[in-house]
Scaffold this motif. Structure first.
Motif, PDB file in Angstrom:
ATOM      1  N   ARG A  97      73.403  -2.902  59.866  1.00 58.24           N
ATOM      2  CA  ARG A  97      74.725  -2.504  60.378  1.00 58.24           C
ATOM      3  C   ARG A  97      75.823  -2.933  59.404  1.00 58.24           C
ATOM      4  N   ARG A  98      75.675  -4.129  58.834  1.00 56.62           N
ATOM      5  CA  ARG A  98      76.678  -4.589  57.866  1.00 56.62           C
ATOM      6  C   ARG A  98      76.603  -3.764  56.582  1.00 56.62           C
ATOM      7  N   ALA A  99      75.382  -3.371  56.196  1.00 53.99           N
ATOM      8  CA  ALA A  99      75.229  -2.528  55.004  1.00 53.99           C
ATOM      9  C   ALA A  99      75.897  -1.177  55.230  1.00 53.99           C
ATOM     10  N   ARG A 100      75.696  -0.620  56.403  1.00 52.81           N
ATOM     11  CA  ARG A 100      76.299   0.685  56.700  1.00 52.81           C
ATOM     12  C   ARG A 100      77.821   0.603  56.663  1.00 52.81           C
ATOM     13  N   GLU A 101      78.369  -0.448  57.236  1.00 49.41           N
ATOM     14  CA  GLU A 101      79.822  -0.636  57.241  1.00 49.41           C
ATOM     15  C   GLU A 101      80.341  -0.715  55.799  1.00 49.41           C
ATOM     16  N   PHE A 102      79.607  -1.417  54.937  1.00 47.45           N
ATOM     17  CA  PHE A 102      79.987  -1.539  53.532  1.00 47.45           C
ATOM     18  C   PHE A 102      79.918  -0.179  52.826  1.00 47.45           C
TER      19      PHE A 102
END
Length: 595
Positions: free
Chosen positions: A277-282
């Motif tokens: 989820r954090r990768a997608r946000e980035f």
């Protein structure tokens, strides 16, 4: 994982039995089972063949994903849902993709930080329990087909055990009775068991932490500790897709093997899905303005990050690449060349950092709660395969002289195998209470107490005369207390009634307090630290014949009813009952959870 024949006893039953362990994970799920033959040592098998995985021999995990049509019918599930033709058909026919549905069953007390992301919507006319039940039904059908196709005389074998088979359902450490009730309802909905008392009794529960402990025993990872018990404890960290479940233990005996919890277990939302989820946000920010910044492209690149970069990442000094396209895909300003997205290693490390830090914080809290007993950590679960997570835990726990190990066998199926180990071996004899538990009672009013004066508007008066205040908290079990499985906590109470007809619907609430170790004086009904764990309901009308009438303060007739609340805290499933005596014999009732 091979069963440990040195610790497992032969099955003592008189007839063949089938036990199925269903591990429904946030991102991936698996099934293990054991055929119990009288006089033989149980052997654990894994379901290693699912629809859509025929080309992958021996794969024991499938994605926890389903597609529904507009009418709420399951059209595809598991590995089939990842098939390119299914994905294309789902888009054409507007099917609804359902994933991460397990997180919807979480307790209200477990806050879920999604960083702006939302859980996918549920199919029309479906609840979270229905969806969970649909997936259990799918796993059950796959298990049935596998057993019938794999074992000699499989059809006859299945027919012999299908009405008596038992199930072990695993769940995160942080889940409680209400979540177990929902899972049992889901098993009924999915057709695993009938909706009867006998049917519901065929479901057992185990925490993922305790299941992982049994898996470590079975795999031989725990051999050194188990063969040389000391005052040192060990910690099992089950790192899965959604949660990180932390459990701490110590060996109390080796023949037979006896293990006890030495700290209340912990459960945090720090699994691998939150790295994604954090990768997608980035990626959404990085690719903004690029032709690869569309939602569909971001979905695809994030999926490829999951499948490649996230699993292989081990050094933040190295450049990282996410292969997602063809050699013709290029956008140099966005870092894309030859169908690969270039990322700095420090950027990828940041995706992991909140999960790593949460794990370290939880482990240190367990070490403190165990009074420094913990000297080793065993890392299991699907997320345990991450080289970065493993090395970070090793490096950051080294100053505490704590070693971190992980089994070289398949850690991802530890929970399903360990759940059967729990059923067969039952090594844990005592558990630590996670919270404080008690009931409401009426406290005698003290006009000189400022707190009592502030509650004066809620005064009530018993028929016998005393003036009392409601919402007083009577602690039956404090937090962080070691509880043996056989221990029963009992407390006697009395109440005064002016109408015996109310005995037919007598209820007692069991309260849970999560606010620390200091016993509160009062129940704050709307505060987050307080919740109703369950309601014990009883029909006490049998007492109406033996209860003696008394004259109250104002000449009103009343009856005094004496009863006890008994609670079993030492099991993996909470049990409570009301007990009373009618001067002839003892009676008791069962409880029901408030969901």
């Amino acid at each position: 994982m091979k069963p440990n024949s040195d610790t497992r006893k032969p099955y003592a039953g008189s007839s063949r039995a089938l036990i199925i362990a269903l591990d429904v994970g946030t991102t991936f799920s698996g099934v293990s089972y054991a055929l119990l033959e009288p006089g033989e040592v149980p052997k654990i098998h894994g379901v290693t063949r699912f629809p859509g995985q025929e080309h992958v021999a021996g794969n024991s995990k499938i994605p926890s994903v389903m597609y529904y049509d507009k009418h709420g019918r399951v059209m595809a599930a598991g590995a089939e849902a990842d098939n390119a033709s299914i994905i294309s058909q789902a888009e054409d026919e507007e099917w609804i993709k359902t994933e991460l549905f397990k997180l919807r069953l979480r307790p209200k007390s477990m806050k879920l930080k999604m960083n702006g992301m939302r859980l996918s919507s549920l199919p029309r006319h479906k609840t979270s329990v229905d969806v969970f039940g649909d997936f259990l039904a799918y796993l059950f059908r796959c298990t049935k087909s596998f057993i019938i196709d794999t074992h000699a005389n499989g059809q006859t074998l299945w027919h012999h055990v299908e009405n008596s088979m038992e199930f072990v359902l695993s769940h995160p450490n942080g889940w409680e009775g209400a979540q177990q009730t929902k899972m049992r309802r889901a098993a009924v909905y999915g057709g695993l068991i009938p909706d009867t008392d006998q049917g519901r009794a065929r479901i057992r529960f185990v925490t993922e932490g305790e299941a992982s402990l049994h898996a470590c025993v079975q795999s031989g990872l725990a051999a050194d500790v188990l063969s040389n018990p000391s005052r040192h404890g060990f910690l099992v960290a089950d790192a899965g897709g959604g949660t990180l479940d932390i459990s701490s233990y110590a060996v109390r005996g080796t023949n037979p093997l006896v293990i006890e919890e030495v700290a209340p277990p912990d459960c945090i939302f720090a699994g691998s899905v939150f790295v994604s989820r954090r990768a997608r946000e980035f990626l959404e920010e990085k690719l903004k303005g690029s032709k690869y910044g569309t939602p569909d492209s971001i979905d695809h690149i994030t999926k490829r990050f999951d499948e490649t970069t996230k699993r292989l990442f081990r050094d933040k000094k190295d450049l990282q690449f996410v292969p997602f396209g063809s050699p013709l895909d290029k956008d140099l300003p966005a870092g894309i060349r030859g169908g690969q997205l270039k990322l700095d290693g420090t950027e990828v490390a940041e995706f992991f950092e909140p999960s790593v830090q949460a794990a370290i914080t939880s482990i240190k809290a367990q070490v403190d709660a165990s009074q420094g007993m913990i000297k080793s950590v065993w890392l299991v679960g699907g997320f345990a395969a991450s080289p970065w997570l493993f090395t970070q835990l090793q490096e950051r726990l080294a100053p505490l002289k704590i070693t971190v190990s992980r089994p070289d066998s398949q850690t991802s199926k530890a929970v399903a195998d360990g759940a059967l180990g729990f059923y067969c071996d039952h090594h844990v004899s005592a558990r630590m209470s996670k919270f404080m538990y008690g009931v409401e009672y009426l406290r005698e009013y003290d006009p000189n107490d400022p707190e009592h004066q502030s509650r004066k508007d809620r005064l009530c008066e018993l028929p016998s005369g005393p003036r009392l205040l409601p919402d007083a908290f009577d602690c039956i079990l404090a937090r962080c207390v070691k509880v043996k499985e056989s221990t029963v906590f009992s407390r006697k109470y009395c109440t005064e009634l002016t109408n015996l007809s109310t005995l037919s619907v007598f209820e007692v609430e069991i309260w849970c307090y999560r606010g620390g170790d200091t016993i509160p004086q009062w129940i704050l009904r709307h505060a987050e630290d307080y919740s109703t764990l369950c309601v014990v309901r009883a029909d006490l009308s049998l007492l109406s014949g033996s209860a003696e009438p008394k004259q109250g303060k104002n000449g009103k007739t009343y009856w005094t009813i004496v009863f006890s609340v008994e609670i079993h805290f030492g099991l993996t499933e909470f049990k409570a009952r009301i007990k009373w005596n009618d001067n002839v014999s003892d009676f008791s009732c069962i409880f029901s959870y408030v969901c």
